[in-house]
Structure formats: C-alpha cells, structure tokens
Scaffold this active site. Structure first.
Site, PDB file in Angstrom:
ATOM      1  N   ASP A  36       0.858  -1.199   0.000  1.00 62.33           N
ATOM      2  CA  ASP A  36       0.000   0.000   0.000  1.00 62.33           C
ATOM      3  C   ASP A  36       0.888   1.241   0.000  1.00 62.33           C
ATOM      4  O   ASP A  36       2.018   1.221   0.490  1.00 62.33           O
ATOM      5  CB  ASP A  36      -0.914   0.008   1.239  1.00 62.33           C
ATOM      6  N   ASP A  59       3.942   2.346  -4.361  1.00 62.56           N
ATOM      7  CA  ASP A  59       3.092   3.140  -5.246  1.00 62.56           C
ATOM      8  C   ASP A  59       2.850   2.262  -6.469  1.00 62.56           C
ATOM      9  O   ASP A  59       3.784   1.977  -7.228  1.00 62.56           O
ATOM     10  CB  ASP A  59       3.796   4.446  -5.633  1.00 62.56           C
ATOM     11  N   VAL A  60       1.625   1.836  -6.653  1.00 61.93           N
ATOM     12  CA  VAL A  60       1.351   0.868  -7.722  1.00 61.93           C
ATOM     13  C   VAL A  60       1.648   1.413  -9.113  1.00 61.93           C
ATOM     14  O   VAL A  60       1.716   0.642 -10.075  1.00 61.93           O
ATOM     15  CB  VAL A  60      -0.105   0.342  -7.685  1.00 61.93           C
ATOM     16  N   SER A 148     -15.336  -2.751 -11.267  1.00 62.69           N
ATOM     17  CA  SER A 148     -16.481  -2.083 -10.627  1.00 62.69           C
ATOM     18  C   SER A 148     -17.671  -2.324 -11.537  1.00 62.69           C
ATOM     19  O   SER A 148     -17.494  -2.536 -12.751  1.00 62.69           O
ATOM     20  CB  SER A 148     -16.212  -0.581 -10.527  1.00 62.69           C
ATOM     21  N   TYR A 161     -13.123   6.476 -15.216  1.00 64.53           N
ATOM     22  CA  TYR A 161     -13.193   5.327 -14.295  1.00 64.53           C
ATOM     23  C   TYR A 161     -13.804   4.119 -15.005  1.00 64.53           C
ATOM     24  O   TYR A 161     -13.295   2.996 -14.914  1.00 64.53           O
ATOM     25  CB  TYR A 161     -14.006   5.745 -13.076  1.00 64.53           C
ATOM     26  N   LYS A 165     -11.967   0.582 -15.697  1.00 62.91           N
ATOM     27  CA  LYS A 165     -12.531  -0.657 -15.146  1.00 62.91           C
ATOM     28  C   LYS A 165     -13.022  -1.569 -16.267  1.00 62.91           C
ATOM     29  O   LYS A 165     -12.928  -2.793 -16.171  1.00 62.91           O
ATOM     30  CB  LYS A 165     -13.667  -0.327 -14.177  1.00 62.91           C
ATOM     31  N   PHE A 194     -19.761  -0.548  -1.743  1.00 59.65           N
ATOM     32  CA  PHE A 194     -19.323  -1.196  -0.509  1.00 59.65           C
ATOM     33  C   PHE A 194     -18.889  -0.148   0.501  1.00 59.65           C
ATOM     34  O   PHE A 194     -18.281   0.868   0.142  1.00 59.65           O
ATOM     35  CB  PHE A 194     -18.142  -2.148  -0.792  1.00 59.65           C
ATOM     36  N   THR A 196     -16.568   1.151   2.528  1.00 62.16           N
ATOM     37  CA  THR A 196     -15.124   1.145   2.784  1.00 62.16           C
ATOM     38  C   THR A 196     -14.681   2.574   3.083  1.00 62.16           C
ATOM     39  O   THR A 196     -15.455   3.528   2.877  1.00 62.16           O
ATOM     40  CB  THR A 196     -14.332   0.639   1.554  1.00 62.16           C
TER      41      THR A 196
HETATM   42  N1  NAD Z   1     -15.828   0.696  -2.221  1.00 61.22           N
HETATM   43  C1  NAD Z   1     -16.609   0.533  -3.284  1.00 61.22           C
HETATM   44  O1  NAD Z   1     -17.839   0.737  -3.211  1.00 61.22           O
HETATM   45  C2  NAD Z   1     -16.031   0.039  -4.579  1.00 61.22           C
HETATM   46  C3  NAD Z   1     -16.926  -0.332  -5.580  1.00 61.22           C
HETATM   47  C4  NAD Z   1     -16.432  -0.796  -6.786  1.00 61.22           C
HETATM   48  C5  NAD Z   1     -15.077  -0.888  -6.982  1.00 61.22           C
HETATM   49  N2  NAD Z   1     -14.222  -0.513  -5.991  1.00 61.22           N
HETATM   50  C6  NAD Z   1     -12.793  -0.619  -6.286  1.00 61.22           C
HETATM   51  O2  NAD Z   1     -12.155  -1.375  -5.272  1.00 61.22           O
HETATM   52  C7  NAD Z   1     -10.801  -0.934  -5.114  1.00 61.22           C
HETATM   53  C8  NAD Z   1     -10.535  -0.656  -3.655  1.00 61.22           C
HETATM   54  O3  NAD Z   1     -11.516   0.183  -3.160  1.00 61.22           O
HETATM   55  P1  NAD Z   1     -11.720   0.457  -1.590  1.00 61.22           P
HETATM   56  O4  NAD Z   1     -13.129   0.875  -1.444  1.00 61.22           O
HETATM   57  O5  NAD Z   1     -11.179  -0.688  -0.812  1.00 61.22           O
HETATM   58  O6  NAD Z   1     -10.800   1.743  -1.406  1.00 61.22           O
HETATM   59  P2  NAD Z   1     -10.030   2.291  -0.094  1.00 61.22           P
HETATM   60  O7  NAD Z   1      -9.905   3.760  -0.317  1.00 61.22           O
HETATM   61  O8  NAD Z   1     -10.671   1.791   1.144  1.00 61.22           O
HETATM   62  O9  NAD Z   1      -8.598   1.594  -0.200  1.00 61.22           O
HETATM   63  C9  NAD Z   1      -7.718   1.841  -1.255  1.00 61.22           C
HETATM   64  C10 NAD Z   1      -6.302   1.633  -0.770  1.00 61.22           C
HETATM   65  O10 NAD Z   1      -5.443   1.831  -1.888  1.00 61.22           O
HETATM   66  C11 NAD Z   1      -4.321   2.578  -1.455  1.00 61.22           C
HETATM   67  N3  NAD Z   1      -3.747   3.299  -2.598  1.00 61.22           N
HETATM   68  C12 NAD Z   1      -4.224   4.412  -3.214  1.00 61.22           C
HETATM   69  N4  NAD Z   1      -3.404   4.780  -4.202  1.00 61.22           N
HETATM   70  C13 NAD Z   1      -2.390   3.877  -4.223  1.00 61.22           C
HETATM   71  C14 NAD Z   1      -1.222   3.732  -5.008  1.00 61.22           C
HETATM   72  N5  NAD Z   1      -0.919   4.611  -6.001  1.00 61.22           N
HETATM   73  N6  NAD Z   1      -0.385   2.702  -4.741  1.00 61.22           N
HETATM   74  C15 NAD Z   1      -0.676   1.824  -3.752  1.00 61.22           C
HETATM   75  N7  NAD Z   1      -1.758   1.910  -2.965  1.00 61.22           N
HETATM   76  C16 NAD Z   1      -2.609   2.934  -3.193  1.00 61.22           C
HETATM   77  C17 NAD Z   1      -4.848   3.508  -0.371  1.00 61.22           C
HETATM   78  O11 NAD Z   1      -3.801   3.952   0.477  1.00 61.22           O
HETATM   79  C18 NAD Z   1      -5.869   2.625   0.338  1.00 61.22           C
HETATM   80  O12 NAD Z   1      -5.289   1.928   1.417  1.00 61.22           O
HETATM   81  C19 NAD Z   1     -10.658   0.264  -6.060  1.00 61.22           C
HETATM   82  O13 NAD Z   1     -10.101  -0.194  -7.269  1.00 61.22           O
HETATM   83  C20 NAD Z   1     -12.073   0.714  -6.286  1.00 61.22           C
HETATM   84  O14 NAD Z   1     -12.222   1.354  -7.549  1.00 61.22           O
HETATM   85  C21 NAD Z   1     -14.673  -0.057  -4.802  1.00 61.22           C
END
Ligand code: NAD
Length: 259
Positions: A36, A59-60, A148, A161, A165, A194, A196
């Site tokens: 992360d 950093d991804v 997503s 986005y 996706k 979700f 989160t």
């Molecule tokens: N939460 C939702 O409702 C939802 C719905 C559909 C898709 N998603 C997808 O699920 C994935 C995760 O979502 P989430 O809700 O768990 O988000 P979140 O914000 O809870 O967690 C994301 C994590 O990614 C880390 N991060 C951000 N940029 C980064 C980078 N450049 N390098 C490494 N780490 C990095 C952040 O520090 C954080 O810990 C995302 O791809 C999001 O698009 C989420």
C-alpha cells in the site's frame, strides 16, 4: 487451491477491500504481503495480523515499487494469490458546467492508476507464479483484479473510471488464456457499492439508507468482508477462471448512481 501455506500479495492491502482480504487470507493460513502507498494503514494491518504478514510500501504506478512487493512475496514462499485492490482518483465530467473540456491529464491519470498499474502487478505476479512448482492439480496461482459495476453501467462523471474498469473486464479472458498453460487463473471482481474508507467518514446507516432502495437485496451497501469472502471462494475453487463476477446485490447504477 489450499490457501494454507500459500503466499498472497494484496495491492491496496491497507484499504477497505485490501485489509479485509489480507485478514481473511491470513486467517485461512496464507502468508500475506500488504502492499500500500499509505504506511500507517498498511502497517496497522500487518501489526494486527502478526506472524506471516509483511508490509511493503508501494506506489502501484511505479514499476520498481511493484517489483519489490512481488519480490517480498516470493521471499515468503510460493506466490499463489495476487489480489489487486488499490484505490485511486475518479474523474470529472467530460465537460464542466461552463462546457469546458476536462483536462486530458485527468483521464490519463485514472487509466494509469487503475488499468496500467493493474496490468503491471498482474504481469509481475504472473511471472513470479510461473517460477513456482505447480500444485498437484497443476495449478500455480490465481490473479484477482478489481473492476467495478461502473465497467458496465458507469454513472455521470465516470468516463475515465468506467474506461479503466472496462479495460480490466476486457483483459480478464485473454489473461486467463495467456496464463492457462501455466496453471494460473485470472478473474475480475466487479463490486457494487461497498462500505469502505473510500466513502470517507460518512455515517454507515445514512449510506445504507441512501443506497438501499436501489439494491434489490440485501438493501444496504456491501461489506468489505463479503468481497474478501468471494476472494477466498475464488482462490479455493479451481474451476473459476476467465470471468468477471459482479458482487452488487443486484444493483444497476442509474445515471446518477442510485436515483
Ligand atoms: N468501495 C466501493 O464501493 C467500490 C466499488 C467498486 C469498486 N471498488 C474498487 O475497489 C478498489 C478498492 O476500493 P476500496 O473501497 O477498498 O478503497 P479504499 O480507499 O478503502 O482503499 C484503497 C487503498 O489503496 C491505497 N492506494 C491508493 N493509491 C495507491 C497507489 N498509487 N499505490 C498503492 N496503494 C494505493 C490507499 O492507500 C488505500 O489503502 C478500487 O479499485 C475501487 O475502484 C470499490
């Protein structure tokens, strides 16, 4: 696949989906690399999990960071599970209220973080899996990307986005086809909404109340543990491959999301 004894790499492992996944896989006996950008979040999960969990600040969007995270996973044993669940930016509407075009760079950044970075993790994780001895079934590993439902029914303001996706959805089958001869599976999850940290400090009951009416059942947002449960089920069921799975309670976005 028997998760016990496997090594899992969780990109975005400090986030909502990532942390729930790290917890679930660790509880099932995996050693886990929590990768992360956010040190505090990533370290908190690793400290909570204890033995068999390692944090790698990543950093991804940086190839060398991802290579270091994959190397750390290989250092723990055979990398069998890669879950890509990092967050990133959304995007503006293509035209703003004065009809000025969105900056091209905003689109490029979303593609970079979600699509290009995921491909980079996938290719490096796949190469590490290819270096492992196969399990008795011939399986070497599984890659699980996170798209997503916006890939299918993107809302207003989601051109970038949804494109990123959608790219993940489209590459799922060719990934599975490329990697099938090595016994490596590839799947994509398409979550609905979700609860989160991506939703900030908003009150969960209010969020459930907002989204619930748009969701056939259950009438609430998803919980990260339900995402993590599906990750475990995918890892364990070798016959799942090359598919994108919606996990959304039956939600279909309207142009504005829920209403
Ligand atoms: N939460 C939702 O409702 C939802 C719905 C559909 C898709 N998603 C997808 O699920 C994935 C995760 O979502 P989430 O809700 O768990 O988000 P979140 O914000 O809870 O967690 C994301 C994590 O990614 C880390 N991060 C951000 N940029 C980064 C980078 N450049 N390098 C490494 N780490 C990095 C952040 O520090 C954080 O810990 C995302 O791809 C999001 O698009 C989420």
């Amino acid at each position: 696949m028997d998760i016990a004894g496997a090594v899992a790499l969780v990109a975005g492992g400090g986030g909502g989906f990532g942390a729930a996944t790290a917890r679930r896989l660790h509880a099932a006996g995996a050693r886990v690399v929590v990768s992360d950008l956010d040190q505090a979040k990533g370290r908190a999960i690793v400290d909570e999990l204890g033995v068999g969990a390692v944090f790698v600040r990543t950093d991804v969007t940086r190839e060398d960071d991802v290579a270091a995270a994959v190397a750390a996973a290989e250092g723990l044993g055979p990398l069998r599970i890669a879950v890509v669940a990092h967050g990133g930016p959304g995007g503006p509407r293509i035209l703003d209220k004065e009809n000025a075009p969105a900056p091209q760079s905003s689109f490029a950044r979303v593609i970079e973080v979600f699509l290009l970075a995921t491909y980079n993790i996938d290719r490096l994780a796949a190469a590490a899996m290819a270096r492992t001895d196969p399990l008795e079934s011939g399986e070497r590993g599984v890659i699980i990307n996170t798209a997503s439902i916006a890939a299918f029914d993107g809302t207003i303001g989601q051109t970038a986005y949804a494109a990123a996706k959608g790219g993940l959805v489209s590459m799922t089958l060719p990934l599975a086809r490329d990697l099938g001869p090595l016994g490596i599976r590839a799947l994509t999850l398409a979550p609905g909404t979700f609860l989160t940290p991506a939703y900030g400090d908003a009150d969960p009951a209010q969020l459930d109340g907002y989204w619930g009416p748009a969701i056939p059942f259950p009438k609430r947002m998803g919980r990260p543990e339900e995402y993590a449960q599906l990750v475990q089920q995918i890892a364990e069921n070798v016959y799942l491959n090359g598919e994108t799975i919606r996990i959304d309670g039956g939600l279909r976005f309207t142009p504005k999301g829920a209403k």
